[in-house]
Design a protein around this motif. Structure first.
Motif, short mmCIF file in Angstrom:
data_model
loop_
_atom_site.label_atom_id
_atom_site.label_comp_id
_atom_site.label_asym_id
_atom_site.label_seq_id
_atom_site.Cartn_x
_atom_site.Cartn_y
_atom_site.Cartn_z
N LEU A 1 8.75 6.40 -3.24
CA LEU A 1 7.48 6.73 -2.57
C LEU A 1 6.44 5.68 -2.92
O LEU A 1 6.22 5.38 -4.09
N HIS A 2 5.79 5.13 -1.90
CA HIS A 2 4.67 4.21 -2.10
C HIS A 2 3.37 4.92 -1.71
O HIS A 2 3.30 5.52 -0.63
N LEU A 3 2.36 4.82 -2.56
CA LEU A 3 1.03 5.28 -2.22
C LEU A 3 0.08 4.11 -2.31
O LEU A 3 0.24 3.24 -3.16
N VAL A 4 -0.93 4.09 -1.44
CA VAL A 4 -1.86 2.96 -1.36
C VAL A 4 -3.29 3.46 -1.40
O VAL A 4 -3.66 4.36 -0.63
N ASN A 5 -4.09 2.85 -2.28
CA ASN A 5 -5.52 3.16 -2.39
C ASN A 5 -6.27 1.83 -2.46
O ASN A 5 -6.44 1.25 -3.53
N TYR B 1 -4.01 -5.23 -3.10
CA TYR B 1 -2.66 -5.45 -2.58
C TYR B 1 -2.67 -6.74 -1.76
O TYR B 1 -2.92 -6.69 -0.54
N PRO B 2 -2.39 -7.88 -2.35
CA PRO B 2 -2.50 -9.15 -1.60
C PRO B 2 -1.64 -9.21 -0.35
O PRO B 2 -2.04 -9.83 0.65
N GLU C 1 6.29 1.19 -7.36
CA GLU C 1 5.21 0.20 -7.36
C GLU C 1 5.05 -0.45 -5.98
O GLU C 1 6.01 -0.58 -5.23
N VAL C 2 3.83 -0.87 -5.67
CA VAL C 2 3.51 -1.36 -4.33
C VAL C 2 3.05 -2.82 -4.37
O VAL C 2 2.27 -3.27 -3.53
N ASP C 3 3.56 -3.56 -5.34
CA ASP C 3 3.27 -4.99 -5.46
C ASP C 3 1.77 -5.26 -5.46
O ASP C 3 1.26 -6.10 -4.70
N VAL C 4 1.07 -4.54 -6.32
CA VAL C 4 -0.36 -4.77 -6.48
C VAL C 4 -0.57 -6.12 -7.18
O VAL C 4 0.36 -6.72 -7.72
N ALA C 5 -1.80 -6.60 -7.16
CA ALA C 5 -2.14 -7.81 -7.90
C ALA C 5 -1.78 -7.61 -9.37
O ALA C 5 -1.87 -6.50 -9.90
N ILE D 1 8.08 4.19 -11.17
CA ILE D 1 8.77 2.92 -11.33
C ILE D 1 7.68 1.86 -11.29
O ILE D 1 7.09 1.61 -10.24
N SER D 2 7.40 1.27 -12.43
CA SER D 2 6.24 0.40 -12.58
C SER D 2 6.52 -1.02 -12.12
O SER D 2 7.63 -1.54 -12.24
N ALA D 3 5.47 -1.67 -11.62
CA ALA D 3 5.54 -3.11 -11.38
C ALA D 3 5.65 -3.84 -12.71
O ALA D 3 5.32 -3.29 -13.77
#
Length: 282
Positions: A11-15, A21-22, A55-59, A85-87
């Protein structure tokens, strides 16, 4: 399966107001906020009872902030989130400390570094490999997210860290739209010979001809993954919101159930919940 419910391992969540999020600037319709409330409303309808946040490949400087935010969400009433599941950056000097912190964090279940966004040479480096080896004996997994043409790269990393538990995302990312079945099939059969790898049945509706796909487009790919890995080494993932590119979460759940209709109740229960519960102690 219906008695135990589904554990969504992807599951990906985005804020966007809280995290950076580049990659989203070039992500089309995915460039939006994706909330736990929206996901949960649909997920509960289709039988999902728990979810691992992927993880959603944040900066890089937001990796800890993403984990903090998701941990806060996990404390909400009736939250489906049961782990993270951490970046990570195994190519960097901070990975060892990150692993040590994770061992004391009951929510962090593993790590992922998306390999198709970095040069192949990065994951071949001695530092990267030695850092991945640090996961041995910790109970923390490492998700492999790579393109089908990088499967041999993934196998080399697995071979270099044989005591680490790996999870291969999205059925190895087959090019279903391009009908590139044979090279992927052979590499996936080879991948499955490594018994420290679990395959994740997830994400593949985003690799079809968008929403024009039909069930038979997916069937050879899912069947080959099942035949190669067996039901003891399979987990299921929704890949929300990326799955919206191919029809959405409910469509993917229905397709998954149809594709696995010939399996026994025990086999389906392993894939949809049992294996995830065992691997990540959920």
């Amino acid at each position: 399966m219906t008695e135990t419910g589904i554990i969504d391992t992807h599951l990906h969540l985005v804020n966007r107001s809280r995290l950076t999020y580049p990659w989203l600037a070039n992500a089309g319709s995915l460039n939006a906020d994706w909330s736990l409330e929206s996901y949960g409303a649909e997920a509960r309808r289709v039988g999902i009872i728990k979810a691992l946040h992927m993880e959603v490949d944040v900066a890089e400087n937001d990796i800890g902030n993403e984990n903090t935010w998701v941990a806060e969400l996990s404390q909400q009433e009736q939250s489906l989130i049961c782990g993270i599941i951490s970046a990570c950056r195994p190519e960097g000097d901070g990975f060892a400390a990150q692993v040590e912190r994770a061992k004391d964090d009951i929510l962090i279940k593993g790590f992922r570094r998306v390999l198709h966004v970095i040069p192949d040479e990065v994951s071949k480096s001695t530092k990267f490999i030695n850092n991945i080896r640090r996961l041995s004996g910790t109970g923390l997994t490492f998700d492999l997210c790579l393109r089908a043409d990088q499967l041999k790269l993934g196998m080399a990393l697995v071979d270099a860290a044989p005591d680490v538990s790996f999870v291969l995302d999205h059925c190895g990312v087959p090019d279903i739209a391009g009908e590139q079945f044979l090279p992927w099939r052979n590499d996936m059969a080879d991948f499955a010979r490594r018994d420290n790898v679990t395959a994740k049945v997830s994400g593949i509706i985003a690799y079809t001809r968008t929403e024009q796909w039909v069930l038979n487009d997916l069937a050879p790919y899912v069947q080959h993954v099942v035949d190669s890995f067996g039901f003891d080494r399979l987990v299921w993932g929704g890949d929300w919101p990326v799955c919206t590119l191919g029809g959405g979460l409910s469509t993917w759940v229905a397709a998954s159930q149809a594709l696995l209709a010939g399996a026994t109740h025990e086999e389906r229960a392993k894939l949809f919940s049992g294996n995830a519960s065992r691997i990540w102690k959920l």
